[in-house]
Design an enzyme around this catalytic site. Structure first.
Site, PDB file in Angstrom:
ATOM      1  N   TYR A 172       0.845  -1.195   0.000  1.00 20.34           N
ATOM      2  CA  TYR A 172       0.000   0.000   0.000  1.00 20.34           C
ATOM      3  C   TYR A 172       0.886   1.253   0.000  1.00 20.34           C
ATOM      4  O   TYR A 172       2.076   1.189   0.265  1.00 20.34           O
ATOM      5  CB  TYR A 172      -0.895   0.052   1.239  1.00 20.34           C
ATOM      6  CG  TYR A 172      -1.781  -1.141   1.486  1.00 20.34           C
ATOM      7  CD1 TYR A 172      -2.038  -2.091   0.500  1.00 20.34           C
ATOM      8  CD2 TYR A 172      -2.375  -1.331   2.731  1.00 20.34           C
ATOM      9  CE1 TYR A 172      -2.852  -3.184   0.750  1.00 20.34           C
ATOM     10  CE2 TYR A 172      -3.196  -2.419   2.989  1.00 20.34           C
ATOM     11  CZ  TYR A 172      -3.430  -3.348   2.001  1.00 20.34           C
ATOM     12  OH  TYR A 172      -4.226  -4.426   2.262  1.00 20.34           O
ATOM     13  N   HIS A 178       1.401 -11.519   2.823  1.00 16.09           N
ATOM     14  CA  HIS A 178       0.214 -10.943   2.193  1.00 16.09           C
ATOM     15  C   HIS A 178      -0.583 -11.959   1.367  1.00 16.09           C
ATOM     16  O   HIS A 178      -1.815 -11.996   1.428  1.00 16.09           O
ATOM     17  CB  HIS A 178       0.647  -9.772   1.300  1.00 16.09           C
ATOM     18  CG  HIS A 178      -0.421  -8.748   1.099  1.00 16.09           C
ATOM     19  ND1 HIS A 178      -0.150  -7.402   0.999  1.00 16.09           N
ATOM     20  CD2 HIS A 178      -1.759  -8.850   0.978  1.00 16.09           C
ATOM     21  CE1 HIS A 178      -1.277  -6.725   0.834  1.00 16.09           C
ATOM     22  NE2 HIS A 178      -2.266  -7.584   0.802  1.00 16.09           N
TER      23      HIS A 178
END
Length: 255
Positions: free
Chosen positions: A49, A112
């Site tokens: 991000y 992730h």
């Protein structure tokens, strides 16, 4: 699902967290600070991000304003992206995250995804990547750079494979979870292994199929709450920690 080794019990987590996926840096900093002021003490971000530096800046601003006595009062969850999988790359990724977040220790570090984009083409390579990346997280935890470690977007197969080989089982598993995506079997596996479940997309990205669901709306009308609040309450009462995103300070307070 039975596991020979129980998962390490994660440090106490708040019943709700704040997601920062898809926010640009300025928006993320503003919303995270508003969230901290509203009482959120679990912030979800990721190396992939744009929000890691913004989360670090918001934590520093919250301390300066007296919202927090210290940034360690907040559990920050971040993640190793699939391009950083593998032992050395995962260690380097965690250290970069620490720098961007202005922290000496990560509260919660996850892998992730369970593999790189070529998972279908080369599943053997991805199994090896998962294993070596998890060893890196175990060592980061051993060395005191991470408090708790876990996984994100793991399937039941990935979880079973990990529990059969890891030294330290994951403390948490983050996955998409909401009333229209309940994943009961995966949750049962996590419960059996003592793994806490965190829900990303607990409002299904605000999809009308969820927030206009007749049953959800009927419950909301009966209890005098919004459909989003009912959906989040469902997560909490299911023993799941939801990580909703908010577009404004008012929505963050409502959530």
């Amino acid at each position: 699902m039975k596991s020979a080794t129980a998962a390490s019990t994660p440090s106490a987590l708040p019943f709700i967290g704040l997601g920062t996926c898809c926010d640009d840096a300025d928006t993320a900093e503003r919303l995270v600070l508003a969230g901290l002021e509203a009482g959120y003490r679990l912030i979800d971000t990721a190396a992939h991000y744009d929000s890691e530096p913004a989360v670090g800046a918001a934590l520093a601003a919250a301390v300066d304003r007296g919202v927090l006595r210290r940034s360690s009062e907040v559990t920050v969850c971040t993640k190793v992206w699939f391009s950083d999988m593998g032992y050395d790359a995962a260690i380097a990724s965690a250290r970069r995250s620490l720098e961007r977040l202005r922290e000496e220790r990560l509260g919660l570090l996850l892998i992730h995804f369970p593999g790189s984009p070529d998972a279908v083409q080369d599943p053997k390579r991805n199994r090896a990547l998962r294993a070596s990346t998890w060893r890196a997280l175990e060592d980061l935890q051993r060395d005191g750079l991470v408090r708790d470690i876990g996984v994100s977007n793991w399937s039941r197969r990935h979880l079973r494979e990990m529990l059969a080989t890891c030294r330290t089982p994951p403390a948490v598993l983050q996955t998409e979870l909401h009333p229209r995506c309940q994943q009961p079997e995966l949750r049962e596996d996590c419960d059996a292994a003592g793994i806490k479940v965190l829900a990303h997309c607990p409002l299904a990205h605000g999809a009308a199929s969820l927030l206009r669901d007749p049953t959800l709306c009927a419950v909301a009308d009966r209890v005098g709450r919004s459909p989003a609040q009912v959906a989040l309450r469902w997560s909490v009462q299911s023993g799941v920690v939801p990580l909703p995103h908010g577009s404004s300070a008012a929505r963050l307070r409502e959530n």
